[in-house]
Design a protein around this motif. Structure first.
Motif, PDB file in Angstrom:
ATOM      1  N   TYR A  41      50.755  38.733  43.193  1.00  0.00           N
ATOM      2  CA  TYR A  41      49.581  37.870  43.089  1.00  0.00           C
ATOM      3  C   TYR A  41      48.501  38.523  42.228  1.00  0.00           C
ATOM      4  CZ  TYR A  41      46.023  34.451  44.115  1.00  0.00           C
ATOM      5  OH  TYR A  41      45.073  33.477  43.968  1.00  0.00           O
ATOM      6  N   GLN A  71      47.086  37.214  38.579  1.00  0.00           N
ATOM      7  CA  GLN A  71      45.667  37.001  38.319  1.00  0.00           C
ATOM      8  C   GLN A  71      45.215  37.855  37.135  1.00  0.00           C
ATOM      9  OE1 GLN A  71      42.945  35.252  39.968  1.00  0.00           O
ATOM     10  NE2 GLN A  71      44.632  33.967  40.665  1.00  0.00           N
ATOM     11  N   LEU A 125      38.517  38.962  38.511  1.00  0.00           N
ATOM     12  CA  LEU A 125      39.591  37.969  38.624  1.00  0.00           C
ATOM     13  C   LEU A 125      39.063  36.583  38.964  1.00  0.00           C
ATOM     14  CD1 LEU A 125      42.178  40.134  40.614  1.00  0.00           C
ATOM     15  CD2 LEU A 125      42.062  39.751  38.140  1.00  0.00           C
ATOM     16  N   ASN A 126      39.862  35.564  38.677  1.00  0.00           N
ATOM     17  CA  ASN A 126      39.480  34.191  39.019  1.00  0.00           C
ATOM     18  C   ASN A 126      39.390  34.017  40.527  1.00  0.00           C
ATOM     19  OD1 ASN A 126      39.432  33.537  36.345  1.00  0.00           O
ATOM     20  ND2 ASN A 126      41.503  32.668  36.342  1.00  0.00           N
ATOM     21  N   ASP A 127      40.409  34.518  41.220  1.00  0.00           N
ATOM     22  CA  ASP A 127      40.412  34.424  42.671  1.00  0.00           C
ATOM     23  C   ASP A 127      39.910  35.748  43.230  1.00  0.00           C
ATOM     24  OD1 ASP A 127      40.809  34.191  45.347  1.00  0.00           O
ATOM     25  OD2 ASP A 127      42.927  33.652  45.235  1.00  0.00           O
TER      26      ASP A 127
END
Lengths: 393, 261
Positions: free
Chosen positions: B98, B102, B208-210
């Motif tokens: 994950y 990302q 990061l985006n998330d």
């Protein structure tokens, strides 16, 4: 957030605690001890560090409702309907696990023109086979296969999913595990199940001589891959009680950005996984031409030659002849290791062999832990002497 | 075209042991680039030479992992990214995949992601396919040959158990490559000098985006190591010592008794 919390005031000897970590994850920054991204959560600092200096803090987690996930599922690995034997081995293990927690055994069979092949699975004790049979599933393409697998999991909500660690299984299983955001443990060598349906997964870890016991305590399903020849296939039964359920997928799930242009059958080659007698050459071989002695011994005993990873790295062997977790798993009647030290990666690939003879100079070599007959001696003396005896017959 | 190669720093030795209490003993912190990743980097550089491409590398790990990025510079890659944050610590396969998925999005918009077939420390071969899932792109594992580079796709030969398959995959996609797909070039000293001041871009959680901490490191890891222990020794065994000749004779007798001779 869960993690290891450092209490600076409880640390007197900063250099001492830095040395605690085998992964170099404890570091000093502006006089404060910090844990960096190299941390593997092995907890050595918690156990061995100054009292209270490193404390593992757990989150209050939203518990998954484990009772909603029942059944032990096996992915049916096959090529054109020809079922890979690892499938039967996994069904055997699935039955054992399912019996302990009193749950059914499922199989998921994805392909084209396979409906009539599904029945065979029932004779190995599967309670229900879910068949996805469609022309779009003829070749292995990741998106449609994932869609079928996902559909199966949605329908059955299995607690445990076992996948053979074949080339295909190693590509497909992670995809599905990520889709369900759950755990996947690769190449398990031992599997067991707890009363609460947590799968106990044991595998060699950290690339070294260590076994790790891994669980997936708060996620379902629990995915594990297992290599061929790790477990035993059950006997075929005469009667069946299970059933076959044919499932359909909508066309939009069957589209793929992959196009299989050509499929070429590989020439049937000698496969060490099928050999009954194997002679293994390890790092103790000093030069490439000395492999001749190993070949001779294999010939004399009607067996095949295999090698360890260091020899592959030297370019002295064919990767297909490599035993171990990065090579093949073997289970012959007789295996003789010659100058093999016995890294856990190697042992995991051969420890179920019926008779293990190990020849190595170093009396504390790890290979002797699994050997039935440990011969502490120089391969350059022992093998020629053995060969001479055989030749004089 | 933009290609990103995912690489990893692994221990240089497999001499890891466990003491009686189940604790890890690891001598030295010798480390190197995962050998399988050398093939991934080489594959990207070959594509660059043939078709022209920007080749970037990314790794996740502690700051020491810069070493493998420098090595990639010496082989000829363009930009390097280090995904590092304490919040990534203790990541299992899922959390690693994950974070990488990302991180990759912060490097540009690669059409092709290349990974080595597996690492030598984890040996799982799972991170590549899991990343592809998170990125919503197709993947092909175990490519052993590049057959053709087309305008919008790549054609590779894949080594399956019983077959060799020629497969076309549309961009963007992820491909894991077999050892031996190309012979990796050696790091060049000239390039070492030329790239010694080149910056490595650090990516941390806040980039990061998330940024949900629950997705990363130990918090984002469904699997948990319950215990580590040395492998069982075989208790039903005989150990023979003596002169080479005698040992050979003894083996002969035993193999005869067991009917292998």
């Amino acid at each position: 957030m869960a993690g290891i919390v450092v209490s600076q005031e409880k640390i007197q000897d900063i250099n001492g605690v830095i040395k605690l970590c085998p992964f170099g994850a404890i570091e000093e920054k502006n006089g404060a001890v910090e844990i960096n991204a190299a941390c593997k959560m092995c907890m050595i600092c918690v156990k061995k560090g100054p009292e209270g200096a490193f404390v593992y803090q757990e989150d209050e987690k939203v518990e998954v409702d484990k009772s909603k996930w029942t059944g032990v599922a096996v992915y049916v690995d096959h090529s054109d309907g020809d079922i890979h034997p690892v499938t039967f081995e996994l069904i055997g293990k699935a039955k054992e696990l399912a019996a302990k927690i009193n749950q059914p055994v499922y199989a998921v069979f994805i392909g084209n023109n396979i409906k009539d092949k599904a029945e065979e699975l029932l004779y190995y004790g599967v309670d229900e086979v879910f068949v996805y049979d469609n022309i779009s599933l003829k070749d292995f393409r990741i998106e449609p296969y994932s869609a079928a697998f996902e559909d199966f999991i949605g329908k059955t909500q299995p607690s445990i999913v076992l996948v053979g660690a074949t080339t295909l299984g190693r590509s497909l299983a992670p995809r599905i595990a990520a889709r369900f955001k759950t755990g996947l443990t690769a190449d398990c060598t031992i599997l067991d199940v707890k009363e609460n349906t947590d799968l106990v997964q044991i595998r060699p870890a950290f690339g070294g001589n260590i076994m790790a016991q891994i669980i997936t305590p708060n996620h379902r399903p629990q995915f594990a891959t297992v290599r061929y020849k790790i477990f035993n296939a059950p006997e075929k039964t005469e009667n069946t009680s299970g059933k076959i359920t044919v499932c359909e997928l909508s066309e939009d799930k069957l589209v793929s950005k992959i196009n299989v242009l050509k499929i070429k059958q590989k020439e049937v080659e000698e496969n060490i996984s099928d050999a009954e007698v194997i002679i293994v050459a390890g790092r103790g071989i000093k030069q490439e031409k000395d492999l001749e002695m190993i070949n001779e011994l294999a010939k004399a005993l009607g067996g095949q030659v295999a090698v360890t990873r260091p020899l592959i790295e030297l370019g002295w062997g064919d990767a297909r002849k490599q035993i171990g977790l990065s090579g093949r798993t073997v289970r012959p009647k007789l295996i003789i290791t010659c100058g093999v030290s016995g890294a856990v990666q190697f042992k995991a690939g051969m420890m179920n062999s019926e008779f293990i003879f190990a020849i190595d100079e170093n009396p504390s070599a790890a290979i002797f832990d699994v050997a039935h007959y440990g011969i502490v001696g120089d391969i350059y003396e022992v093998i020629p002497s053995l060969l001479e005896k055989i030749k004089s017959l | 075209m933009e290609i990103i190669v995912c690489i990893k720093q692994v221990p240089g030795t497999d001499e890891v042991k466990v003491d009686e209490r189940g604790n890890l003993i690891r001598d030295g912190v010798d480390s190197k680039m995962n050998p399988y990743d050398l093939y991934a980097v080489e594959t990207a550089l070959k594509i660059k030479e043939e078709k022209g491409a920007k080749v970037n590398v990314i790794t996740m790990g502690p700051p020491q992992s810069e070493a493998v990025l420098r090595e990639a510079f010496m082989m000829g890659v363009d930009d390097a990214y280090l995904l590092t944050d304490r919040k990534f610590a203790g990541a299992d396969v899922l959390a690693t995949a994950y974070a990488l998925s990302q991180g990759v999005q912060k490097t540009g918009s690669p059409q092709l992601i290349i990974c080595g077939k597996q690492t030598t420390d984890g040996d799982t071969a799972q991170v590549g396919p899991e990343m592809a899932e998170y990125l919503g792109i197709p993947h092909v594992a175990n490519a052993k040959k590049i057959i053709e580079l087309r305008e919008n796709s790549i054609v590779v030969e894949v080594d399956m158990a019983n077959t060799l398959e020629v497969v076309e995959v549309q961009y963007p996609c992820l491909v894991t490559v077999e050892k031996g797909i190309f012979q990796p070039r050696l790091p060049s000293y000239k390039r070492k000098l030329a790239t010694k001041d080149r910056t490595i871009t650090y990516i941390s959680l806040k980039d990061l985006n998330d940024q949900d901490e629950k997705q990363y490191g130990i918090n984002g890891s469904p699997t948990q190591v319950e215990r580590i222990f040395p492998p069982d020794a075989n208790t039903d065994q005989e150990i023979w010592t003596g002169k080479g000749d005698d040992l050979g004779n003894k083996m002969f007798d035993k193999l005869t008794e067991l009917k292998f001779i």
